[in-house]
Design an enzyme around this catalytic site. Structure first.
Site, PDB file in Angstrom:
ATOM      1  N   GLU A  73      15.338 -17.462 -19.331  1.00  0.00           N
ATOM      2  CA  GLU A  73      16.117 -18.665 -19.639  1.00  0.00           C
ATOM      3  C   GLU A  73      15.438 -19.296 -20.837  1.00  0.00           C
ATOM      4  O   GLU A  73      14.336 -19.835 -20.732  1.00  0.00           O
ATOM      5  CB  GLU A  73      16.146 -19.613 -18.440  1.00  0.00           C
ATOM      6  CG  GLU A  73      17.265 -20.651 -18.530  1.00  0.00           C
ATOM      7  CD  GLU A  73      16.840 -21.936 -19.211  1.00  0.00           C
ATOM      8  OE1 GLU A  73      17.046 -22.032 -20.445  1.00  0.00           O
ATOM      9  OE2 GLU A  73      16.311 -22.823 -18.550  1.00  0.00           O
ATOM     10  N   CYS A  91      16.671 -27.952 -22.825  1.00  0.00           N
ATOM     11  CA  CYS A  91      17.354 -26.842 -23.505  1.00  0.00           C
ATOM     12  C   CYS A  91      18.871 -26.980 -23.469  1.00  0.00           C
ATOM     13  O   CYS A  91      19.562 -26.371 -24.281  1.00  0.00           O
ATOM     14  CB  CYS A  91      16.911 -25.506 -22.917  1.00  0.00           C
ATOM     15  SG  CYS A  91      17.023 -25.406 -21.135  1.00  0.00           S
ATOM     16  N   GLU A 125      16.724 -25.366 -32.862  1.00  0.00           N
ATOM     17  CA  GLU A 125      16.441 -26.204 -31.705  1.00  0.00           C
ATOM     18  C   GLU A 125      15.290 -27.154 -32.017  1.00  0.00           C
ATOM     19  O   GLU A 125      14.121 -26.769 -32.002  1.00  0.00           O
ATOM     20  CB  GLU A 125      16.102 -25.316 -30.503  1.00  0.00           C
ATOM     21  CG  GLU A 125      15.986 -26.083 -29.207  1.00  0.00           C
ATOM     22  CD  GLU A 125      15.708 -25.186 -28.017  1.00  0.00           C
ATOM     23  OE1 GLU A 125      16.134 -25.527 -26.918  1.00  0.00           O
ATOM     24  OE2 GLU A 125      15.062 -24.132 -28.201  1.00  0.00           O
TER      25      GLU A 125
END
Length: 807
Positions: free
Chosen positions: A577, A611, A709
């Site tokens: 993940e 996230c 990100e």
């Protein structure tokens, strides 16, 4: 000449002519380019020099040419690692004979060696010359990671070992070299993206392949740090970091050569077997290389954007707590939790755990070793059969007891999480509540497994489908949700009948250790084991360990790739993940006020260190002004402060100094590119790692801040004109974890949600989670599912048993 190396050293690219041969004339020009760029030394046959693709004669020629061209103007370091000890000695002696100032030898890459065998090799090469020797620690290629104490001991033993090029992503390892062994060995960091951090830490210098492309800029960073001007260093670093990061993300030699070509200095293509660059990556590097120059100046923000005037910028005010939030007895023991008890680490060294609100140390934990990890795996392996044989009812009851125990200590765990991570009280309390629910859900779900029905699918044969535990699972959890991500992994792993070894982030290990302490009397010894330490040591060992059946990681894309590579050797399963860059698509008919209110939480929860955060808004141009004003109004009123400074605190500090520098670097580069902060836009004054909640506007399609990100309290706002355009742009990033669609048109919401490439898509909501539904991504966001019965499926295997029932 007698030299004391320091500063920026260029790992010189090796030029090749059109026919594939060595281009000596161009090599001389490469040396001159570095010297003119002001670097402090050049490296012949370094990592950028493709030494594995050169013959011994060619390597000798490269060293001779570089020494001759440098002609005493600056030190020359010759990299002399080779495919045999004898050849390495011969190359080292040749380098000394032609006038090289230092030889650099890499741990052998031609066959797997133990640490002791590697040290024997290094002693032999160092003993073959009288000039200074630089060790080259390159674990990604050699499989041997020399720890700081071993390096220090070797430097004390062998007089002419004077330098170390430490090429790992572990800045803490380099810091220990600098501070613990600086009296006998000077540390150069060889991972280019760590350059500023290394220099600020006190490294003697850096050895950088990217110095081929931007030598002046790297020297400017070094000079600014040396002068104590960290702000100036960060400003220059923010200009060039996108280029460095892009180069580091690609096959390195090819990426450096693409950068050189972009600035008008082509040196030929890489020589096989060195990988070439794909055209898209080469184009991005070329674009970044052309702009990453000393002439680039910080941009001036436009006066107005989307109807928001410059006066709309309001700085956040930070609240400071008046007292500590931890009490006596809150901290867990600092050792590893192995086979049901806390045990000291074998290294005898520890890792400082930092309070990000103040930058002060609040605890120390053991620095794990391969041997510690092996002991934990052995304990888990010894417990797996008895744990796996428990009935579902028995395992369920134990997991319910775990949930009860966490609930009994919810306040303690929330305070400990806040102290370690900087989370506001409300965020930490929510993490604990979700942890409890995760264990309760899995305790129930394990008693109702789903499988194909037993049946006669072949004549006179009865098929039974069984689901079995995998065995021992290795778990690596991130720093942003230490307790909750541990629960997301541990609960289904245990429910499925597996045992585990978990490595929490070295930055935020306290609640994982406290959890182990709290449930030690509930779970049998060896079922849950915790080893604290660094990823390249503990995490890598878990990924490669032959007795580990699966490695499960929540973390960065880079960490996921590293784990997957290590796991491939033993063909173990991998559950990843990873990161996200969630698009928030707001159509012209959306409830704009509801969307802005939702993003107040969904974009900034946990200080944006999430996230699935709603961090990238794509709003229809016809309503962009109104939505942007609404969002800025929401964000302008957010309360920033330390945990314990008030129940209304919404934004805490970023979790580490390294991450703080990363996020503020993104903001600086966005400003330089003409992107404007409508609110926030930078760090807050005072101790700790606080960044103001920020809304970035004037964001063009393809901007770095909208594609990468940032993982901080930053939301970007872009506009679009039609549906097909926004779907394409939303899907254009490499991530695919989550997204949301905002519209009152039900048909549109179904259609657009189906076209977005994300594992979770919300409609008129964002960041709403439940244990009954799966969480996981597509594309660069990884594979495998957390939460729900799908997680139980991930952590078990299917077995078909067929009985012949013919009579």
């Amino acid at each position: 000449m007698t030299v004391q190396l320091g500063g920026v050293l260029t790992a010189l690219a090796t030029p090749f002519a059109a026919d594939g041969g060595l281009d000596v004339t161009r090599l001389r020009a490469v040396v001159d380019r570095s010297i003119e760029g002001g670097v402090h030394g050049v490296v012949a046959c370094g990592s950028t020099g493709e030494f594995t693709a050169l013959s011994s004669d060619e390597r000798r020629l490269v060293v001779e040419t570089v020494v001759d061209q440098a002609a005493g103007r600056m030190p020359v370091i010759a990299q002399t690692g080779a495919t045999s000890t004898a050849e390495a000695i011969a190359l080292s002696r040749h380098a000394q004979s032609v006038g090289a100032d230092v030889v650099m030898t890499v741990a052998p890459y031609y066959e797997p060696l133990s640490v002791d065998e590697t040290l024997t090799y290094l002693r032999a090469v160092a003993g073959s010359v009288t000039i200074p020797v630089m060790l080259y620690n390159l674990p990604v290629a050699t499989g041997v990671n020399l720890d700081p104490d071993t390096i220090g001991a070797l430097a004390r033993e062998v007089e002419n070992i004077r330098y170390i090029k430490n090429t790992t992503v572990d800045m803490d390892q380099s810091a220990r070299l600098i501070h613990n062994h600086g009296d006998v060995i000077s540390t150069f960091v060889g991972w280019d993206s760590l350059l500023l951090a290394a220099l600020a830490e006190g490294a003697a210098g850096v050895m950088a392949g990217t110095a081929n492309v931007v030598p002046r800029e790297l020297v400017a960073v070094y000079d600014a740090v040396s002068a104590g001007d960290l702000e100036g260093a960060r400003k220059t670093w923010s200009q060039i970091y996108p280029l460095i990061e892009a180069i580091m993300a690609q096959p390195f030699i090819a990426a450096v050569k693409a950068g050189l070509a972009a600035v008008g200095f082509p040196v030929g293509a890489p020589r096989p077997p060195v990988a070439e660059l794909d055209p898209a990556a080469a184009a991005r590097i070329a674009q970044l290389a052309k702009t990453a120059t000393m002439e680039t100046t910080m941009g001036t923000a436009p006066g107005t954007t989307m109807g928001i005037t410059a006066e709309a910028i309001r700085p956040a005010v930070r609240r400071v707590r008046t007292g500590g939030i931890l009490r006596e007895g809150d901290l867990p023991p600092g050792g590893h939790f192995i086979d049901g008890a806390f045990r000291p680490g074998r290294s005898g060294t520890s890792i400082d755990v930092i309070d990000p609100s103040t930058g002060s140390t609040i605890a120390q934990v053991a620095e794990g070793t391969v041997e510690d990890t092996d002991s934990a795996v052995a304990a888990a392996n010894g417990a797996k059969d008895s744990w796996g044989r428990l009935t579902p009812k028995e395992r369920s009851e134990l997991l319910h007891r775990v949930a009860d125990r966490v609930a009994e200590h919810a306040d303690l765990l929330a305070r400990l999480e806040s102290a370690n991570t900087g989370k506001p009280g409300a965020v930490a309390q929510d993490d604990v509540a979700q942890t409890i629910d995760t264990f309760r859900f899995m305790a129930g779900a394990l008693r109702a497994p789903t499988s194909a029905a037993a049946g006669r699918y072949a004549e006179d044969h009865l098929s039974v489908i069984l689901r079995e535990p995998l065995g021992v699972i290795g778990v690596v959890t991130p720093w942003n949700y230490p307790l909750l991500m541990a629960a997301w992994k541990m609960a289904p792993i245990l429910a499925a009948g597996n045992t585990l070894v978990i490595k929490p982030s070295e930055q935020t290990p306290l609640t994982t250790l406290k959890f182990a302490e709290l449930v030690a009397d509930i779970l049998p010894a060896g079922v849950v084991n915790v080893v604290t330490g660094y990823g390249p040591v503990v995490g890598t060992r878990l990924a490669e360990h032959p007795d580990i059946a699966m490695i499960a990681l929540t973390g960065s894309v880079r960490s996921g790739k590293a784990v997957a590579r290590a796991a491939a050797e033993s063909l173990k399963r991998v559950h990843l993940e990873l990161g996200g860059k969630a698009p928030v698509v707001i159509f012209e008919d959306a409830d704009l006020a509801a969307a802005a209110t939702a993003l107040r939480a969904a974009g900034y929860w946990n200080s944006g260190q999430e996230c699935g955060a709603a961090c990238r808004v794509l709003v229809h141009e016809s309503v962009a002004d109104e939505f942007s004003r609404l969002l800025v109004d929401e964000v302008s009123s957010m309360v920033v402060g330390e945990p314990g400074a008030g129940d209304d605190v919404e934004i805490g500090p970023l979790t580490s100094k390294t991450h703080f520098d990363r996020v503020t670097g993104y903001l600086q580069r966005a400003e330089a590119e003409g992107v404007r902060a409508a609110v926030g836009g930078g760090p807050l004054e005072g101790a700790g790692y606080f960044v103001a909640p920020t809304v970035l506007v004037d964001v063009p399609d393809g901007a770095e801040c909208a594609r990468e990100e940032i993982f901080g309290p930053v939301v970007t706002v872009e506009t679009f004109t039609d549906e097909d355009e926004v779907i394409g742009r939303a899907n254009s990033v490499p991530y695919g974890l989550s997204a949301s669609v905002w519209t009152k048109d039900a048909q549109r919401s179904h259609d657009v949600a189906g076209k977005l490439e994300a594992g979770t898509v919300w409609v008129n909501a964002h960041l709403v989670l439940a244990n009954e539904v799966p969480w996981g991504g597509f594309k660069g966001s990884g594979y495998g599912r957390d939460l729900s019965i799908y997680a139980l499926d991930d952590y078990s295997r299917t077995k078909h048993v067929m009985h012949n029932v013919e009579r």
